[in-house]
Enzyme design. Structure first.
Site, PDB file in Angstrom:
ATOM      1  N   GLU A   1      -4.604  -0.780  -1.329  1.00 52.19           N
ATOM      2  CA  GLU A   1      -5.913  -0.879  -0.674  1.00 52.19           C
ATOM      3  C   GLU A   1      -6.903   0.005  -1.431  1.00 52.19           C
ATOM      4  O   GLU A   1      -6.613   1.175  -1.692  1.00 52.19           O
ATOM      5  CB  GLU A   1      -5.828  -0.416   0.789  1.00 52.19           C
TER       6      GLU A   1
ATOM      7  N   THR B   1       0.418   0.726   6.559  1.00 55.36           N
ATOM      8  CA  THR B   1       1.050   1.167   7.783  1.00 55.36           C
ATOM      9  C   THR B   1       1.411  -0.057   8.623  1.00 55.36           C
ATOM     10  O   THR B   1       0.749  -1.089   8.543  1.00 55.36           O
ATOM     11  CB  THR B   1       0.126   2.100   8.624  1.00 55.36           C
TER      12      THR B   1
ATOM     13  N   CYS C   1      -2.075  -2.488   7.795  1.00 50.02           N
ATOM     14  CA  CYS C   1      -2.034  -3.414   6.654  1.00 50.02           C
ATOM     15  C   CYS C   1      -0.791  -4.292   6.644  1.00 50.02           C
ATOM     16  O   CYS C   1      -0.850  -5.443   6.184  1.00 50.02           O
ATOM     17  CB  CYS C   1      -2.194  -2.642   5.359  1.00 50.02           C
TER      18      CYS C   1
ATOM     19  N   LYS D   1      -6.588  -4.934  -3.086  1.00 49.62           N
ATOM     20  CA  LYS D   1      -7.233  -5.575  -1.937  1.00 49.62           C
ATOM     21  C   LYS D   1      -8.280  -4.638  -1.317  1.00 49.62           C
ATOM     22  O   LYS D   1      -8.019  -3.453  -1.120  1.00 49.62           O
ATOM     23  CB  LYS D   1      -6.167  -5.976  -0.906  1.00 49.62           C
TER      24      LYS D   1
ATOM     25  N   ASP E   1       0.793  -1.246   0.000  1.00 47.89           N
ATOM     26  CA  ASP E   1       0.000   0.000   0.000  1.00 47.89           C
ATOM     27  C   ASP E   1       0.823   1.294   0.000  1.00 47.89           C
ATOM     28  O   ASP E   1       0.461   2.269   0.706  1.00 47.89           O
ATOM     29  CB  ASP E   1      -0.965   0.028   1.195  1.00 47.89           C
TER      30      ASP E   1
HETATM   31  C1  C5J Z   1      -3.145   0.677   5.501  1.00 51.95           C
HETATM   32  C2  C5J Z   1      -4.854   1.925   6.625  1.00 51.95           C
HETATM   33  N1  C5J Z   1      -2.636   0.463   4.293  1.00 51.95           N
HETATM   34  N2  C5J Z   1      -4.069   2.294   7.628  1.00 51.95           N
HETATM   35  N3  C5J Z   1      -4.376   1.265   5.553  1.00 51.95           N
HETATM   36  O1  C5J Z   1      -2.536   0.406   6.514  1.00 51.95           O
HETATM   37  O2  C5J Z   1      -6.036   2.216   6.652  1.00 51.95           O
END
Ligand code: C5J
Length: 229
Positions: A77, A163, A167, A134, A29
């Site tokens: 994402e 993060t 994710c 995803k 992501d």
């Molecule tokens: C990810 C989020 N990619 N923090 N998304 O961690 O919403």
């Protein structure tokens, strides 16, 4: 335990031995809306510099991985433009002024095909590198990632991206339950919250590596350098 075809990276809770041809670099992501000034993440009040510090180490690791001819996989994402894969509970969570699917600073928020949904130019995928779109936090939920990894003969993963506590952690846990060994280089993953960065990494390597291993990209690069580069 080091075999002829595996290489060893110093890591916590102990060294990570991996077979390069059976190991994929999975970059989670690294999308414009999460990382770029003026994107959705910043609009929510987050300090994107906490994530942007991961760009340079990811660039170096990605370049080395590509140079060694090893498998790279990227994830994003996001949701279908018709939002048919967006659970109502996810849409309303947070009670923010803007939510997924609304028009944000870089197009519709977390919608596939929009500018903010795409991967940052610094880490842009090559046409040969699968991109997993995803709808959830984990990269295995409602995607063909497991099938792709099985077809490629991949058994171990180096997981980076953002993060750390959301994710990256969810993906590492999903991967662990499916039998993959995961190494997370700490400098290549980031959180908007320093305390979650620290605890997110601790949770992975605790209890003898309950979900996986944690190391630093310099150690992965050094291990690759002595063998493959
Ligand atoms: C990810 C989020 N990619 N923090 N998304 O961690 O919403």
């Amino acid at each position: 335990m080091n075999t002829a075809s595996s290489i060893s990276v110093p890591a916590e809770p102990y060294e990570f031995d991996f077979v390069p041809a059976e190991t994929a670099l999975v970059i989670i992501d690294m999308q414009r809306d999460f990382l770029e000034p003026g994107g959705f993440g910043e609009m929510l009040g987050n300090d994107v510099s906490q994530l942007r510090r991961t760009i340079e180490p990811n660039k170096k690791l990605l370049a080395a991985w590509r140079k060694a001819g090893l498998q790279v996989i990227h994830t994003r994402e996001g949701h279908r433009p018709d939002l048919g894969d967006l659970p109502p509970a996810k849409k309303v969570r947070g009670r923010g002024k803007s939510c997924i699917g609304d028009v944000g600073p870089m197009g519709r928020i977390l919608v596939r095909g929009e500018a903010g949904h795409d991967i940052i130019p610094e880490l842009y995928p090559l046409p040969s590198e699968p991109i997993i779109d995803k709808p959830g936090k984990g990269a295995f939920f409602a995607t063909d990632l497991h099938a792709i990894l099985q077809n490629l003969g991949i058994k171990q993963l180096i997981v980076t991206g953002v993060t750390t506590e959301v994710c990256v952690n969810t993906t590492v846990r999903e991967a662990n339950d499916r039998g993959y060994d995961c190494l997370v280089p700490e400098d290549c993953c980031g959180s908007y919250f320093p305390e979650f960065q620290e605890m997110g990494l601790k949770m992975i390597k605790a209890q003898g590596g309950i979900f996986g291993w944690v190391s630093h990209s310099s150690k992965v690069l050094a291990a690759l350098g002595t063998t493959l580069l």
